[in-house]
Design a protein around this motif. Structure first.
Motif, PDB file in Angstrom:
ATOM      1  N   ASP A 134      34.445  38.923  36.730  1.00  0.00           N
ATOM      2  CA  ASP A 134      34.235  37.616  36.939  1.00  0.00           C
ATOM      3  C   ASP A 134      35.260  36.782  36.348  1.00  0.00           C
ATOM      4  OD1 ASP A 134      31.816  38.420  38.166  1.00  0.00           O
ATOM      5  OD2 ASP A 134      30.686  38.316  36.370  1.00  0.00           O
ATOM      6  N   ASP A 135      35.749  36.900  35.230  1.00  0.00           N
ATOM      7  CA  ASP A 135      36.356  35.887  34.625  1.00  0.00           C
ATOM      8  C   ASP A 135      38.113  36.055  35.433  1.00  0.00           C
ATOM      9  OD1 ASP A 135      34.849  35.710  32.587  1.00  0.00           O
ATOM     10  OD2 ASP A 135      35.695  36.881  31.168  1.00  0.00           O
ATOM     11  N   ARG A 195      38.308  36.663  38.630  1.00  0.00           N
ATOM     12  CA  ARG A 195      37.997  35.964  40.027  1.00  0.00           C
ATOM     13  C   ARG A 195      37.931  34.414  39.785  1.00  0.00           C
ATOM     14  NH1 ARG A 195      34.114  39.186  44.186  1.00  0.00           N
ATOM     15  NH2 ARG A 195      34.980  41.236  44.005  1.00  0.00           N
ATOM     16  N   TYR A 196      37.195  34.036  38.505  1.00  0.00           N
ATOM     17  CA  TYR A 196      37.215  32.359  38.386  1.00  0.00           C
ATOM     18  C   TYR A 196      38.606  31.978  38.202  1.00  0.00           C
ATOM     19  CZ  TYR A 196      36.076  28.273  36.196  1.00  0.00           C
ATOM     20  OH  TYR A 196      35.861  26.987  35.601  1.00  0.00           O
ATOM     21  N   LYS A 197      39.562  32.697  37.805  1.00  0.00           N
ATOM     22  CA  LYS A 197      40.792  32.196  37.677  1.00  0.00           C
ATOM     23  C   LYS A 197      41.450  32.090  38.956  1.00  0.00           C
ATOM     24  CE  LYS A 197      44.436  34.866  37.234  1.00  0.00           C
ATOM     25  NZ  LYS A 197      45.358  35.819  36.805  1.00  0.00           N
ATOM     26  N   HIS A 220      28.549  37.016  31.709  1.00  0.00           N
ATOM     27  CA  HIS A 220      28.100  35.547  32.070  1.00  0.00           C
ATOM     28  C   HIS A 220      28.485  34.540  31.005  1.00  0.00           C
ATOM     29  CE1 HIS A 220      25.935  32.884  34.457  1.00  0.00           C
ATOM     30  NE2 HIS A 220      25.202  32.517  33.469  1.00  0.00           N
ATOM     31  N   THR A 224      32.177  33.702  30.843  1.00  0.00           N
ATOM     32  CA  THR A 224      32.717  32.950  31.941  1.00  0.00           C
ATOM     33  C   THR A 224      32.169  31.503  32.035  1.00  0.00           C
ATOM     34  OG1 THR A 224      32.248  35.040  33.495  1.00  0.00           O
ATOM     35  CG2 THR A 224      32.657  33.055  34.450  1.00  0.00           C
ATOM     36  N   ASN A 265      39.863  31.177  41.691  1.00  0.00           N
ATOM     37  CA  ASN A 265      38.933  30.099  42.263  1.00  0.00           C
ATOM     38  C   ASN A 265      39.544  28.759  41.552  1.00  0.00           C
ATOM     39  OD1 ASN A 265      37.115  31.687  43.621  1.00  0.00           O
ATOM     40  ND2 ASN A 265      35.743  31.908  41.855  1.00  0.00           N
ATOM     41  N   GLU A 266      40.109  28.861  40.515  1.00  0.00           N
ATOM     42  CA  GLU A 266      40.753  27.675  39.932  1.00  0.00           C
ATOM     43  C   GLU A 266      42.138  27.639  40.733  1.00  0.00           C
ATOM     44  OE1 GLU A 266      39.279  26.985  35.453  1.00  0.00           O
ATOM     45  OE2 GLU A 266      40.874  28.631  35.749  1.00  0.00           O
ATOM     46  N   PRO A 312      44.699  27.057  36.321  1.00  0.00           N
ATOM     47  CA  PRO A 312      43.642  27.786  35.871  1.00  0.00           C
ATOM     48  C   PRO A 312      43.677  27.295  34.211  1.00  0.00           C
ATOM     49  CG  PRO A 312      44.860  29.073  37.137  1.00  0.00           C
ATOM     50  CD  PRO A 312      45.537  27.778  37.210  1.00  0.00           C
ATOM     51  N   LYS A 362      34.537  28.217  32.065  1.00  0.00           N
ATOM     52  CA  LYS A 362      34.567  27.172  32.819  1.00  0.00           C
ATOM     53  C   LYS A 362      34.198  25.812  32.362  1.00  0.00           C
ATOM     54  CE  LYS A 362      32.188  30.034  36.642  1.00  0.00           C
ATOM     55  NZ  LYS A 362      31.026  30.206  37.568  1.00  0.00           N
TER      56      LYS A 362
END
Length: 292
Positions: A249-250, A252-254, A156, A159, A256-257, A187, A163
């Motif tokens: 999570d990292d 998936r965040y990419k 967490h 991540t 999302n970007e 990203p 962000k």
């Protein structure tokens, strides 16, 4: 073939090679063995003599082994009391030895597997005790100053840090007016250009993160499948769904970007499309109509 020759030599007697040749011709087991049926009696006799000498030598070795075992036990065996094991007994002994060897190897492999599992658990425990900024050598050395930290907390924090950095880069790009030049921060906050668009047709609607992931990974998944599995869309989609659920999570965040970037791409291209078609309507309205 050799077993049949020995049995026939024992049945017909030594030197009866012609009888053995006729027995070969009458036997249904050698109906298509033209090489053995074409051998002359002298060649059959030489082969039988060679087999008998080999059998005698093997019997001598077996008798010697029985005598040695009896001497180890403190017994003496006269010549007439030596009993050799039958063929079935030898085969059963070989099977028992093979099963015993297999069980020993299996036990050794299970012990090695338990040792490996214990080492993996020890390494994972030491990794969880680190704070994420030490060198790799310190993972395998005792560190009294390291505080226990859960895996979920460390992921967490990582991540959130990514962000924050991406947000700073994106803010700097928006302040510099990069989106007006046909691009937007992607990203990691890196500036990525939009694809070329002439505004003739309506732009493609922006996609969600999962759709972008499937579009990027589908070709790689199908490359490792068979021809019949490639045509099965449900099977391919199931693999893509499993890969998406296995992302961290990292990762998936990419995506999302990328979803945010694709949304800005759609807004930019939609603006180009509307401006182009609104100018066409204005020019069409300004052209005077011909009088009838």
């Amino acid at each position: 073939e050799d077993r049949y020759l020995l049995c026939w030599a024992h049945k017909f007697g030594y030197g009866q090679w012609e009888a053995i040749k006729f027995a070969i011709r009458r036997s249904s087991n050698f109906r298509f063995d033209y090489f053995l049926k074409s051998l002359p009696p002298d060649a059959l006799g030489r082969r039988c003599e060679q087999l008998m000498r080999a059998a005698e030598k093997e019997i001598d070795m077996m008798e010697k082994a029985v005598r040695e075992e009896a001497e180890k036990e403190g017994r003496t065996l006269p010549e007439g009391e030596i009993k050799l094991p039958m063929f079935k007994e030898l085969q059963a002994k070989k099977r028992l030895d093979a099963e015993k060897k297999f069980l020993e190897e299996r036990t050794a492999l299970e012990d090695n597997l338990r040792n490996i599992d214990a080492q993996i658990e020890e390494i994972q425990r030491k990794l969880l005790e680190t704070d994420g900024v030490q060198k790799i050598d310190s993972f395998f050395k005792p560190n009294s100053s390291a505080k226990p930290k859960s895996k979920a907390t460390s992921e967490h924090g990582k991540t959130a840090k990514m962000k924050q950095q991406a947000g700073k880069k994106r803010k700097a790009g928006e302040e510099g007016g990069q989106e007006k030049e046909g691009g937007a921060p992607g990203p990691g906050g890196e500036f990525v250009l939009f694809p070329q668009y002439d505004g003739e047709d309506e732009p493609n609607v922006n996609k969600k993160a999962f759709t972008l992931f499937c579009k990027s990974t589908r070709r790689e998944v199908r490359r490792f499948l068979g021809e019949s599995e490639r045509k099965n869309k449900d099977h391919v989609n199931g693999i893509l769904k499993e890969r998406w659920e296995a992302l961290s999570d990292d990762e998936r965040y990419k995506w999302n970007e990328w979803e945010a970037w694709d949304e800005k791409r759609y807004e930019y291209q939609l603006g180009v499309y509307e401006n182009k078609h609104s100018s066409k309507k204005k020019r069409a309205a300004s052209v005077p109509r011909k009088k009838k």
